[in-house]
Design a protein around this motif. Structure first.
Motif, PDB file in Angstrom:
ATOM      1  N   GLU A 268      -2.423 -13.821  85.552  1.00  0.00           N
ATOM      2  CA  GLU A 268      -2.570 -15.257  85.756  1.00  0.00           C
ATOM      3  C   GLU A 268      -1.887 -15.921  84.563  1.00  0.00           C
ATOM      4  OE1 GLU A 268      -5.995 -18.713  85.647  1.00  0.00           O
ATOM      5  OE2 GLU A 268      -6.617 -16.631  85.805  1.00  0.00           O
ATOM      6  N   VAL A 269      -0.970 -16.847  84.813  1.00  0.00           N
ATOM      7  CA  VAL A 269      -0.177 -17.419  83.724  1.00  0.00           C
ATOM      8  C   VAL A 269      -0.259 -18.941  83.742  1.00  0.00           C
ATOM      9  CG1 VAL A 269       2.099 -17.548  82.652  1.00  0.00           C
ATOM     10  CG2 VAL A 269       1.429 -15.467  83.872  1.00  0.00           C
ATOM     11  N   SER A 270      -0.519 -19.499  82.564  1.00  0.00           N
ATOM     12  CA  SER A 270      -0.433 -20.947  82.365  1.00  0.00           C
ATOM     13  C   SER A 270       0.788 -21.212  81.499  1.00  0.00           C
ATOM     14  CB  SER A 270      -1.674 -21.477  81.647  1.00  0.00           C
ATOM     15  OG  SER A 270      -2.813 -21.354  82.453  1.00  0.00           O
ATOM     16  N   ARG A 271       1.735 -21.974  82.033  1.00  0.00           N
ATOM     17  CA  ARG A 271       2.943 -22.347  81.279  1.00  0.00           C
ATOM     18  C   ARG A 271       2.629 -23.670  80.618  1.00  0.00           C
ATOM     19  NH1 ARG A 271       6.741 -22.966  78.240  1.00  0.00           N
ATOM     20  NH2 ARG A 271       8.941 -22.840  78.852  1.00  0.00           N
ATOM     21  N   ILE A 272       2.468 -23.668  79.313  1.00  0.00           N
ATOM     22  CA  ILE A 272       2.068 -24.873  78.592  1.00  0.00           C
ATOM     23  C   ILE A 272       3.307 -25.507  77.983  1.00  0.00           C
ATOM     24  CG2 ILE A 272       0.649 -25.784  76.738  1.00  0.00           C
ATOM     25  CD1 ILE A 272      -1.287 -23.451  77.282  1.00  0.00           C
ATOM     26  N   ARG A 273       3.741 -26.583  78.644  1.00  0.00           N
ATOM     27  CA  ARG A 273       4.942 -27.278  78.199  1.00  0.00           C
ATOM     28  C   ARG A 273       4.796 -28.751  78.472  1.00  0.00           C
ATOM     29  NH1 ARG A 273      10.504 -24.935  80.238  1.00  0.00           N
ATOM     30  NH2 ARG A 273      10.070 -26.039  82.132  1.00  0.00           N
ATOM     31  N   PRO A 274       4.905 -29.604  77.480  1.00  0.00           N
ATOM     32  CA  PRO A 274       5.144 -29.260  76.088  1.00  0.00           C
ATOM     33  C   PRO A 274       3.909 -28.600  75.467  1.00  0.00           C
ATOM     34  CG  PRO A 274       4.705 -31.602  76.255  1.00  0.00           C
ATOM     35  CD  PRO A 274       4.755 -31.058  77.668  1.00  0.00           C
ATOM     36  N   ALA A 275       4.163 -27.820  74.437  1.00  0.00           N
ATOM     37  CA  ALA A 275       3.073 -27.119  73.756  1.00  0.00           C
ATOM     38  C   ALA A 275       2.136 -28.130  73.109  1.00  0.00           C
ATOM     39  CB  ALA A 275       3.638 -26.171  72.708  1.00  0.00           C
ATOM     40  N   SER A 276       0.836 -27.937  73.350  1.00  0.00           N
ATOM     41  CA  SER A 276      -0.167 -28.761  72.677  1.00  0.00           C
ATOM     42  C   SER A 276      -1.420 -27.923  72.475  1.00  0.00           C
ATOM     43  CB  SER A 276      -0.489 -30.029  73.479  1.00  0.00           C
ATOM     44  OG  SER A 276      -1.405 -29.776  74.505  1.00  0.00           O
ATOM     45  N   VAL A 277      -2.112 -28.196  71.378  1.00  0.00           N
ATOM     46  CA  VAL A 277      -3.328 -27.449  71.080  1.00  0.00           C
ATOM     47  C   VAL A 277      -4.386 -27.732  72.136  1.00  0.00           C
ATOM     48  CG1 VAL A 277      -5.175 -27.083  69.402  1.00  0.00           C
ATOM     49  CG2 VAL A 277      -2.808 -27.326  68.625  1.00  0.00           C
ATOM     50  N   ASP A 278      -4.515 -29.000  72.546  1.00  0.00           N
ATOM     51  CA  ASP A 278      -5.511 -29.336  73.571  1.00  0.00           C
ATOM     52  C   ASP A 278      -5.258 -28.561  74.856  1.00  0.00           C
ATOM     53  OD1 ASP A 278      -6.958 -31.092  71.958  1.00  0.00           O
ATOM     54  OD2 ASP A 278      -5.808 -32.851  72.614  1.00  0.00           O
ATOM     55  N   ALA A 279      -4.010 -28.517  75.307  1.00  0.00           N
ATOM     56  CA  ALA A 279      -3.687 -27.788  76.536  1.00  0.00           C
ATOM     57  C   ALA A 279      -3.949 -26.301  76.374  1.00  0.00           C
ATOM     58  CB  ALA A 279      -2.237 -28.036  76.934  1.00  0.00           C
ATOM     59  N   LEU A 280      -3.640 -25.757  75.212  1.00  0.00           N
ATOM     60  CA  LEU A 280      -3.890 -24.337  74.967  1.00  0.00           C
ATOM     61  C   LEU A 280      -5.386 -24.032  75.003  1.00  0.00           C
ATOM     62  CD1 LEU A 280      -2.895 -21.497  74.167  1.00  0.00           C
ATOM     63  CD2 LEU A 280      -3.035 -22.237  71.766  1.00  0.00           C
ATOM     64  N   LEU A 281      -6.171 -24.837  74.324  1.00  0.00           N
ATOM     65  CA  LEU A 281      -7.619 -24.605  74.294  1.00  0.00           C
ATOM     66  C   LEU A 281      -8.251 -24.836  75.658  1.00  0.00           C
ATOM     67  CD1 LEU A 281      -8.490 -26.185  70.820  1.00  0.00           C
ATOM     68  CD2 LEU A 281      -8.135 -23.760  71.390  1.00  0.00           C
ATOM     69  N   GLU A 282      -7.753 -25.829  76.390  1.00  0.00           N
ATOM     70  CA  GLU A 282      -8.273 -26.103  77.734  1.00  0.00           C
ATOM     71  C   GLU A 282      -7.969 -24.948  78.686  1.00  0.00           C
ATOM     72  OE1 GLU A 282      -7.111 -29.170  81.205  1.00  0.00           O
ATOM     73  OE2 GLU A 282      -7.683 -30.100  79.298  1.00  0.00           O
ATOM     74  N   ALA A 283      -6.797 -24.337  78.535  1.00  0.00           N
ATOM     75  CA  ALA A 283      -6.431 -23.206  79.392  1.00  0.00           C
ATOM     76  C   ALA A 283      -7.320 -21.997  79.121  1.00  0.00           C
ATOM     77  CB  ALA A 283      -4.965 -22.835  79.178  1.00  0.00           C
ATOM     78  N   ALA A 284      -7.839 -21.884  77.909  1.00  0.00           N
ATOM     79  CA  ALA A 284      -8.702 -20.774  77.508  1.00  0.00           C
ATOM     80  C   ALA A 284      -8.117 -19.419  77.921  1.00  0.00           C
ATOM     81  CB  ALA A 284     -10.108 -20.960  78.077  1.00  0.00           C
ATOM     82  N   PRO A 285      -6.894 -19.127  77.479  1.00  0.00           N
ATOM     83  CA  PRO A 285      -6.252 -17.876  77.889  1.00  0.00           C
ATOM     84  C   PRO A 285      -6.866 -16.661  77.199  1.00  0.00           C
ATOM     85  CG  PRO A 285      -4.937 -18.920  76.219  1.00  0.00           C
ATOM     86  CD  PRO A 285      -6.059 -19.879  76.543  1.00  0.00           C
ATOM     87  N   ASP A 286      -6.655 -15.512  77.806  1.00  0.00           N
ATOM     88  CA  ASP A 286      -7.061 -14.244  77.197  1.00  0.00           C
ATOM     89  C   ASP A 286      -5.997 -13.741  76.236  1.00  0.00           C
ATOM     90  OD1 ASP A 286      -9.445 -13.973  78.832  1.00  0.00           O
ATOM     91  OD2 ASP A 286      -8.062 -13.569  80.489  1.00  0.00           O
ATOM     92  N   ALA A 287      -4.749 -14.223  76.386  1.00  0.00           N
ATOM     93  CA  ALA A 287      -3.624 -13.790  75.560  1.00  0.00           C
ATOM     94  C   ALA A 287      -2.614 -14.924  75.466  1.00  0.00           C
ATOM     95  CB  ALA A 287      -2.974 -12.552  76.163  1.00  0.00           C
ATOM     96  N   ILE A 288      -1.738 -14.842  74.463  1.00  0.00           N
ATOM     97  CA  ILE A 288      -0.753 -15.888  74.210  1.00  0.00           C
ATOM     98  C   ILE A 288       0.615 -15.257  73.993  1.00  0.00           C
ATOM     99  CG2 ILE A 288      -0.049 -17.739  72.629  1.00  0.00           C
ATOM    100  CD1 ILE A 288      -3.066 -17.995  71.891  1.00  0.00           C
ATOM    101  N   LEU A 289       1.637 -15.883  74.590  1.00  0.00           N
ATOM    102  CA  LEU A 289       3.019 -15.507  74.335  1.00  0.00           C
ATOM    103  C   LEU A 289       3.760 -16.753  73.887  1.00  0.00           C
ATOM    104  CD1 LEU A 289       5.438 -13.567  74.407  1.00  0.00           C
ATOM    105  CD2 LEU A 289       5.743 -14.201  76.824  1.00  0.00           C
ATOM    106  N   GLY A 290       4.393 -16.663  72.737  1.00  0.00           N
ATOM    107  CA  GLY A 290       5.192 -17.770  72.231  1.00  0.00           C
ATOM    108  C   GLY A 290       6.662 -17.395  72.204  1.00  0.00           C
ATOM    109  N   CYS A 291       7.501 -18.294  72.693  1.00  0.00           N
ATOM    110  CA  CYS A 291       8.960 -18.119  72.638  1.00  0.00           C
ATOM    111  C   CYS A 291       9.496 -19.294  71.832  1.00  0.00           C
ATOM    112  CB  CYS A 291       9.565 -18.151  74.042  1.00  0.00           C
ATOM    113  SG  CYS A 291       8.951 -16.862  75.130  1.00  0.00           S
ATOM    114  N   VAL A 292      10.110 -18.995  70.699  1.00  0.00           N
ATOM    115  CA  VAL A 292      10.513 -20.096  69.822  1.00  0.00           C
ATOM    116  C   VAL A 292      11.873 -19.830  69.183  1.00  0.00           C
ATOM    117  CG1 VAL A 292       9.213 -19.228  67.823  1.00  0.00           C
ATOM    118  CG2 VAL A 292       9.679 -21.656  68.014  1.00  0.00           C
ATOM    119  N   SER A 293      12.664 -20.884  69.143  1.00  0.00           N
ATOM    120  CA  SER A 293      13.972 -20.854  68.499  1.00  0.00           C
ATOM    121  C   SER A 293      13.822 -21.196  67.031  1.00  0.00           C
ATOM    122  CB  SER A 293      14.906 -21.887  69.137  1.00  0.00           C
ATOM    123  OG  SER A 293      15.149 -21.587  70.472  1.00  0.00           O
ATOM    124  N   THR A 294      14.886 -20.945  66.298  1.00  0.00           N
ATOM    125  CA  THR A 294      14.960 -21.331  64.893  1.00  0.00           C
ATOM    126  C   THR A 294      16.116 -22.310  64.765  1.00  0.00           C
ATOM    127  OG1 THR A 294      14.159 -19.165  64.214  1.00  0.00           O
ATOM    128  CG2 THR A 294      15.282 -20.468  62.544  1.00  0.00           C
TER     129      THR A 294
END
Length: 152
Positions: free
Chosen positions: A31-57
């Motif tokens: 089960e996947v929640s795509r959180i875009r744009p990234a926000s702490v509230d959305a992340l905490l609300e999703a209450a995921p079991d795991a997190i994957l971050g993809c980030v540029s430099t």
């Protein structure tokens, strides 16, 4: 298992890799929640079991501008993610030497500070070596899925 996928991109490449990860993870039955744009509230609300971050430099090792508010908020609010598995896909250009994939490294270090547990070593994608980072990431994403499956 419920996975949250976040991304921070300069030109859209990290978003493209994140979208590929979402599709592969869903095909694997997560089960996947795509959180875009990234926000702490959305992340905490999703209450995921795991997190994957993809980030540029960008610049001299900085996070993408659009990702900075999420990162700073995560630092300030400091929600403990104790024992939550995570992984990071970092995008950069090795020509920048010491700052190569530093945006991903910053996210990785913060998640470790929040007591999350790295499920798989960070993937570093070099823009000077690959024209299709989303394809280059596929074997690593499959290993990440397998690592999560061993946790259920």
């Amino acid at each position: 298992m419920h996975l949250a996928v976040l991304s921070g991109s300069v030109y859209g490449t990290a978003d493209l890799v994140a979208d590929e990860a979402v599709e592969r993870c869903r095909q694997a039955g997560l089960e996947v929640s795509r959180i875009r744009p990234a926000s702490v509230d959305a992340l905490l609300e999703a209450a995921p079991d795991a997190i994957l971050g993809c980030v540029s430099t960008t610049g001299m090792g900085e996070l993408p501008d659009a990702f900075v508010p999420f990162f700073v908020s995560l630092q300030e609010r400091f929600p403990l993610l104790t024992d939550k598995p995570f992984a990071v896909i970092a995008l950069g250009d090795a020509a920048y030497g010491d700052t190569f994939c530093q945006g991903g490294e910053q996210l990785r270090e913060l998640l470790l500070e929040l007591q999350a547990v790295e499920a798989l070593p960070m993937l570093r994608l070099d823009a000077s070596e690959t024209v299709s980072p989303e394809v280059e990431a596929e074997p690593w994403i499959d290993r990440f899925i397998a690592a999560l499956e061993t946790r259920t």
